[in-house]
Design a protein around this motif. Structure first.
Motif, PDB file in Angstrom:
ATOM      1  N   GLN A   1      22.158   2.010  21.031  1.00  0.00           N
ATOM      2  CA  GLN A   1      21.823   0.891  22.305  1.00  0.00           C
ATOM      3  C   GLN A   1      21.764  -0.123  22.227  1.00  0.00           C
ATOM      4  O   GLN A   1      22.160  -1.442  22.404  1.00  0.00           O
ATOM      5  N   ASN A   2      20.153   0.003  20.837  1.00  0.00           N
ATOM      6  CA  ASN A   2      20.219  -1.754  20.885  1.00  0.00           C
ATOM      7  C   ASN A   2      20.915  -2.326  20.102  1.00  0.00           C
ATOM      8  O   ASN A   2      21.184  -3.467  20.635  1.00  0.00           O
TER       9      ASN A   2
ATOM     10  N   ILE B   1      19.103   6.477  30.034  1.00  0.00           N
ATOM     11  CA  ILE B   1      20.186   7.332  29.488  1.00  0.00           C
ATOM     12  C   ILE B   1      19.896   8.304  28.124  1.00  0.00           C
ATOM     13  O   ILE B   1      20.314   9.187  27.990  1.00  0.00           O
ATOM     14  N   LEU B   2      18.854   7.722  27.245  1.00  0.00           N
ATOM     15  CA  LEU B   2      18.767   7.896  26.354  1.00  0.00           C
ATOM     16  C   LEU B   2      17.860   9.294  26.065  1.00  0.00           C
ATOM     17  O   LEU B   2      17.981   9.604  25.226  1.00  0.00           O
TER      18      LEU B   2
ATOM     19  N   GLY C   1      17.895  11.223  28.670  1.00  0.00           N
ATOM     20  CA  GLY C   1      19.085  12.499  29.543  1.00  0.00           C
ATOM     21  C   GLY C   1      20.500  12.959  28.304  1.00  0.00           C
ATOM     22  O   GLY C   1      20.005  13.553  28.174  1.00  0.00           O
ATOM     23  N   GLN C   2      20.870  11.724  27.646  1.00  0.00           N
ATOM     24  CA  GLN C   2      21.066  12.220  25.713  1.00  0.00           C
ATOM     25  C   GLN C   2      20.540  12.944  25.502  1.00  0.00           C
ATOM     26  O   GLN C   2      20.670  13.994  25.019  1.00  0.00           O
ATOM     27  N   LEU C   3      18.898  12.698  25.105  1.00  0.00           N
ATOM     28  CA  LEU C   3      18.176  13.819  24.071  1.00  0.00           C
ATOM     29  C   LEU C   3      17.916  14.952  24.149  1.00  0.00           C
ATOM     30  O   LEU C   3      18.264  15.376  23.678  1.00  0.00           O
ATOM     31  N   LEU C   4      18.306  15.419  26.326  1.00  0.00           N
ATOM     32  CA  LEU C   4      17.573  16.220  26.693  1.00  0.00           C
ATOM     33  C   LEU C   4      19.494  17.480  25.977  1.00  0.00           C
ATOM     34  O   LEU C   4      19.066  18.498  25.703  1.00  0.00           O
ATOM     35  N   GLN C   5      20.682  16.653  26.381  1.00  0.00           N
ATOM     36  CA  GLN C   5      21.556  17.375  26.284  1.00  0.00           C
ATOM     37  C   GLN C   5      21.919  17.590  24.809  1.00  0.00           C
ATOM     38  O   GLN C   5      22.646  18.704  24.417  1.00  0.00           O
ATOM     39  N   ARG C   6      21.123  17.087  24.457  1.00  0.00           N
ATOM     40  CA  ARG C   6      21.710  17.101  22.649  1.00  0.00           C
ATOM     41  C   ARG C   6      20.613  17.678  21.838  1.00  0.00           C
ATOM     42  O   ARG C   6      21.098  18.847  21.163  1.00  0.00           O
ATOM     43  N   THR C   7      19.694  18.299  22.014  1.00  0.00           N
ATOM     44  CA  THR C   7      18.365  18.867  21.699  1.00  0.00           C
ATOM     45  C   THR C   7      19.510  20.763  22.370  1.00  0.00           C
ATOM     46  O   THR C   7      18.933  21.600  21.461  1.00  0.00           O
TER      47      THR C   7
END
Length: 270
Positions: free
Chosen positions: A183-184, A201-202, A204-210
């Protein structure tokens, strides 16, 4: 930071001491810190700092940075104890407790003497307790702590859950770092509005990938014939040193003696 702390736990000067000795020592000093007065708690924080920095050779910058996190966290919560407010009509009831105060309309805001003493006691207790836990965290690898807990007959389910939690801390940190870097590099944190959107977004993506990683981890365990208990092997190449054992025992006895001496002095004055 977490990877660096894990590396220090494997490379410190006290690495060859038996982990059960360090675990018992840290828990004993923690119990003393929770039961004593601020003077003894300050001595415990200094003593554990000596064990961590001088004996274990942990870099002082890293250790004091960790302590700074605790101090800042405490300082954000202590003002709620120190600063009180009452109606201007109840001012005579708090005059003995007020060290300094100001009137704002119908309210009187003041610094409480009793609250200040309570905040100081909480601060020293937190500092001493965290120093004991930092000593354990920086000198004993987490897997050895789990092995010691199993040796002490802790439930297998508890140690397995701790191992999984420890494993997923690194997975979360690595995943969050990858998403943040992506993102950065695309300018995802240029303005406050974009920063909030990127952060959402980070998360949400972190939860999904976890969840995906957990599913893959579970499938991997089943494929390897997991039967409900993690088996971790490591050689016991430890060398107890009499000097450290004597110093730890004598130090704990002196701390307890200081507390009894203080309590006896208060009792005599009464």
């Amino acid at each position: 930071m977490s990877l660096q702390l894990d590396t220090l736990a494997y490379t410190n000067r006290l690495r060859k001491l038996p982990p059960e000795h360090k675990l018992i020592f840290a828990l004993a000093t923690l119990a003393i810190a929770l039961a004593t007065h601020p003077f003894v708690q300050i001595l415990i924080a200094i003593w554990m700092g000596i064990w961590t920095i001088v004996y274990a050779k942990i870099p002082a910058g890293i250790y004091f940075r960790l302590l700074l996190f605790t101090i800042v966290f405490c300082l954000t919560s202590l003002p709620a104890l120190i600063i009180n407010g009452v109606s201007i009509h109840d001012l005579p009831k708090v005059q003995l407790d007020a060290l300094y105060g100001l009137s704002f309309g119908q309210f009187y805001i003041y610094v409480s003497h009793h609250g200040s003493l309570q905040a100081w006691a909480i601060f020293t207790r937190a500092l001493a307790s965290v120093s004991c836990l930092y000593f354990l965290m920086l000198t004993v690898p987490f897997t050895e702590i789990l092995q010691t807990l199993r040796y002490l007959r802790f439930p297998v389910l508890l140690t397995d859950l701790l191992l999984l939690m420890y494993r997923f801390i690194f997975i979360l940190l690595n995943t969050a770092n990858e998403i943040w870097t992506a993102q950065n590099s695309r300018g995802g944190y240029r303005t406050w509005r974009i920063w909030l959107k990127s952060l959402a977004i980070l998360i949400g993506q972190l939860l999904q990938r976890t969840l995906q990683t957990y599913s893959q981890f579970s499938l991997g365990l089943e494929a390897r014939g997991f039967v409900g208990e993690f088996k971790v092997w490591h050689p016991r190449r430890y060398h107890p040193q009499t000097r450290y054992i004597i110093e730890a025992i004598c130090g704990c006895i002196c701390l307890i003696g200081l507390e009894f001496w203080r309590n006896a002095g208060i009792f005599i004055r009464i």
